[in-house]
Scaffold this motif. Structure first.
Motif: not given
Length: 123
Positions: A3, A30, A45, A47, A49-51, A55, A68-69, A82, A96
């Motif tokens: 990621v 990813i 995607f 960041e 959305s991921y944090r 996702v 994914i998250a 995540n 990462d």
């Protein structure tokens, strides 16, 4: 699984689809192998959305959806989950932003993308 941030230039080349703009924030990527059909693929995607959101990516091989998250508790009861958390709990390697930007060998990067081990007949 890797990621990592995606350069802004790559995000600018993507076609704009109404409702999918990410507001100019940082993009992540990813690289993963589907656990259902073993297809190797990469997805991008935001960041944000991921944090802070959810996702889900679709495998191009079997069309299976992979979480994914989930920071909202939609799929995982506790939220703030995540893929990095799962992989670290299993003892798997996670590349990462921190260790990728600190420098990763070209051989290890090839291993992540191609899915081969350094020194194996394929790599």
């Amino acid at each position: 699984v890797a990621v990592a941030p995606v350069p802004d230039a790559a995000a600018a080349d993507e076609p704009t689809i109404p409702g999918t703009e990410h507001g100019g924030g940082r993009r992540l990527a990813i690289v993963f192998t589907c656990t259902v059909c073993d297809t190797r693929s990469a997805k991008k995607f935001s960041e944000h959305s991921y944090r802070h959101g959810v996702v889900v990516v679709k495998c191009p091989g079997c069309q299976n959806h992979h979480l994914i998250a989930d920071n909202l508790g939609f799929f995982e009861e506790e939220g703030n989950w995540n893929i990095e958390t799962l992989l670290r709990e299993r003892g798997d390697d996670v590349v990462d932003d921190d260790n990728l930007m600190a420098g990763i060998s070209p051989e290890r990067l090839r291993e992540l993308i191609v899915g081969t081990k350094v020194g194996s007949p394929e790599g």
